[in-house]
Design an enzyme around this catalytic site. Structure first.
Site, PDB file in Angstrom:
ATOM      1  N   ASP A 106       0.962  -1.338   0.171  1.00 29.65           N
ATOM      2  CA  ASP A 106       0.017  -0.284   0.153  1.00 29.65           C
ATOM      3  C   ASP A 106       0.749   1.494   0.178  1.00 29.65           C
ATOM      4  OD1 ASP A 106      -1.634   1.808   0.395  1.00 29.65           O
ATOM      5  OD2 ASP A 106      -2.631   1.213   2.140  1.00 29.65           O
ATOM      6  N   ASP A 113      -1.464   6.490  -6.438  1.00 27.87           N
ATOM      7  CA  ASP A 113      -1.853   5.417  -5.287  1.00 27.87           C
ATOM      8  C   ASP A 113      -2.102   4.069  -5.822  1.00 27.87           C
ATOM      9  OD1 ASP A 113      -2.659   4.623  -2.721  1.00 27.87           O
ATOM     10  OD2 ASP A 113      -4.725   4.703  -3.555  1.00 27.87           O
TER      11      ASP A 113
END
Ligand SMILES: *[C@@H]1O[C@H](CO)[C@@H](O)[C@H](O)[C@H]1NC(C)=O
Ligand SMILES: *[C@@H]1O[C@H](CO)[C@@H](O)[C@H](O)[C@H]1NC(C)=O
Ligand SMILES: *[C@@H]1O[C@H](CO)[C@@H](O)[C@H](O)[C@H]1NC(C)=O
Length: 491
Positions: free
Chosen positions: A169, A371
């Site tokens: 992440d 992201d």
């Protein structure tokens, strides 16, 4: 004018070759094709094995120590797997594919909402809240039963190392695994890590400076450091902080501060925990500090390929020949990796959108985040609308289909072997232009030929470059020098 080609089958090979050429990432200041081919047949075949995605660094607060038994000091590489590789059960009926797609989009909406909540003023809301989860209808499976992460790596935890899948992440800053004794654990594919079986496990006391670096830390009865993270979509982890050894291939990293989660809920589909690669000091990249030069590179595997993507740490991973774009920092959201975007292009023509729409302001509003955990790229509503309108204007010859999930621009390409579509490009500050492969912006949402323009309005001032658009392009973060690189490789 865009033209769709309904090609006879013998031409398929030629078209395939052509479309392979157009998959190359064109990063140049000028001269790219205005149109490219989308191979509809191939994309549809690939939905039967629908797979899809990764991370950046910080100042030097080195905590952990790297030792390597490999022959590539300063560079270590891991395979990246898409979540569907761990969870999917292969039967790809229409409903199966469609449901999986819809739940992916539902996760995505929650992900974006959670990102916005972490920003000042909720990411500078434009007052357009039309992308609520309820828009998905009631037949969507609960996102709770799904993972929040999209891409996984396999690493060793403890000594001797126990192999575990970890979600990667780029938007979060802590490393954690589910830990015994488990007061509440979700199901994972490997046995839950037991600290009692590891000689390198060492608890962190609540007086330690490491404990103070963690947001929401506290003190347990035994004076051990307590941590707690919730991800905004119903998933969370709570437990104690510890130093532990992590093994990445042949690279051993000692004294990594990790969360040992005794109470966990998620959304992490089979993974044992999460490998935070964000820009803050407690992410893996932040903890490695100067040892890797804040450098890492990843390649999100393309849908439908059986190949794995890769995640590589260290300066040795910085590719020669990439196009480099400055990384920007938002002091109010240090985890996120921002890039400067100046515009968007369709068919080789820059769409009239004010550059200010993409600007990260001094107060931390707006801006463009890269992201790995968001699937679909989001733009502020006015930018999205202009971009979409430009695309629609150049695809009037393609049959439209009704909207699906968060996508308002869809096409019925059933019956086509390939279609010509306008190019779609990101114009970065400083001049580089990233022209996306067609498959990164027109994606199948079922297996009967419905394709959608894979962008959406963010309902806020924030833009997010998501993993569907990043797929198959090598992306490199050079934290020490403050650049993100695109290409030169496709993968
Ligand atoms: C890292 O290794 C060096 C040299 O072996 C040692 O002096 C230092 O204390 C270690 N740091 C940590 C945080 O373990
Ligand atoms: C796949 O589905 C079958 C039948 O529904 C089930 O028994 C099996 O455990 C599933 N496998 C995985 C890996 O989920
Ligand atoms: C899509 O197009 C095909 C072939 O042109 C047609 O048969 C089908 O009914 C269309 N599907 C929808 C949902 O309109």
């Amino acid at each position: 004018m865009a033209m769709s080609l309904a090609s006879p089958a013998p031409l398929l090979t030629i078209l395939l070759l052509l479309s392979l050429c157009s998959i190359g990432i064109a990063m140049a200041a000028a001269s790219y094709p205005d149109f490219q081919l989308l191979n509809v047949k191939q994309s549809l075949l690939e939905t039967k094995m629908f797979h899809p995605h990764p991370p950046k660094p910080s100042e030097s607060h080195q905590l952990s120590n790297v030792t390597q038994t490999g022959d590539h000091p300063q560079k270590w590489k891991l395979k990246l797997l898409h979540r569907d590789r761990l969870s999917s059960n292969a039967t790809s009926t229409f409903h199966h594919h469609r449901r999986r797609f819809l739940s992916r989009m539902e996760r995505d909406v929650k992900r974006v909402a959670a990102i916005l909540r972490r920003l000042p003023d909720g990411g500078n809301h434009e007052g357009d809240a039309s992308y609520e989860v309820k828009d998905f209808g009631s037949d969507v499976v609960s996102g709770m039963a799904q993972g929040s992460g999209e891409y996984f790596v396999r690493i060793g935890v403890g000594s001797p190392p126990r192999s575990q899948y970890m979600v990667i992440d780029s938007g979060s800053d802590i490393v954690w695994v589910q830990c015994q004794p488990c007061n509440q654990c979700y199901r994972q594919s490997d046995p839950v890590f037991n600290p009692a079986d590891s000689v390198s496990f060492a608890g962190v006391s609540c007086g330690s400076s490491v404990c103070e670096r963690i947001e929401n830390s506290g003190c347990n009865a035994g004076r051990s450091c307590r941590y707690e993270v919730s991800y905004g979509d119903g998933s969370y982890t709570k437990g104690t902080l510890a130093f532990e050894t992590l093994t990445f291939g042949r690279t051993v990293v000692k004294n990594v501060a990790i969360g040992c989660g005794h109470i966990n809920r998620g959304m992490f589909i089979g993974a044992a925990g999460l490998l935070g690669l964000g820009g803050g000091s407690m992410s893996l990249v932040g903890q490695l500090g100067g040892q890797t030069g804040g450098a890492f590179s990843y390649c999100l595997v393309s849908r439908g390929t059986d190949a794995s993507g890769s995640l590589v740490f260290g300066r040795g991973a910085m590719p020669v020949g990439a196009s480099w774009v400055p990384l920007l920092r938002n002091p109010r959201a240090p985890s996120f990796y921002y890039v400067g975007l100046s515009g968007l292009g369709v068919g080789g023509i820059q769409v009239p959108i004010s550059e200010d729409i993409f600007r990260l302001t001094e107060l931390g509003y707006g801006g463009v985040v890269m992201d790995t955990g968001t699937a679909v790229t989001r733009f502020p509503t006015s930018a999205y609308n202009a971009f979409r309108d430009a695309f629609v204007m150049q695809t009037t010859n393609l049959p439209r289909a009704s909207r699906v999930s968060i996508f308002d621009t869809c096409y019925n390409l059933s019956g086509f072997i390939s279609v010509r579509v306008p190019t779609v490009s990101f114009y970065f500050s400083g001049g580089p232009i990233l022209t996306l492969p067609a498959r990164n912006f027109l994606i199948p949402v079922d297996d009967i030929g419905t394709f959608c323009f894979a962008f959406a309005a963010s309902g806020s001032g924030l833009s997010i470059i998501g993993n569907i658009q990043q797929e198959g392009i090598q992306i490199s973060f050079d934290g020490a020098n403050g650049f993100v690189g695109f290409g030169p490789n496709v993968c």
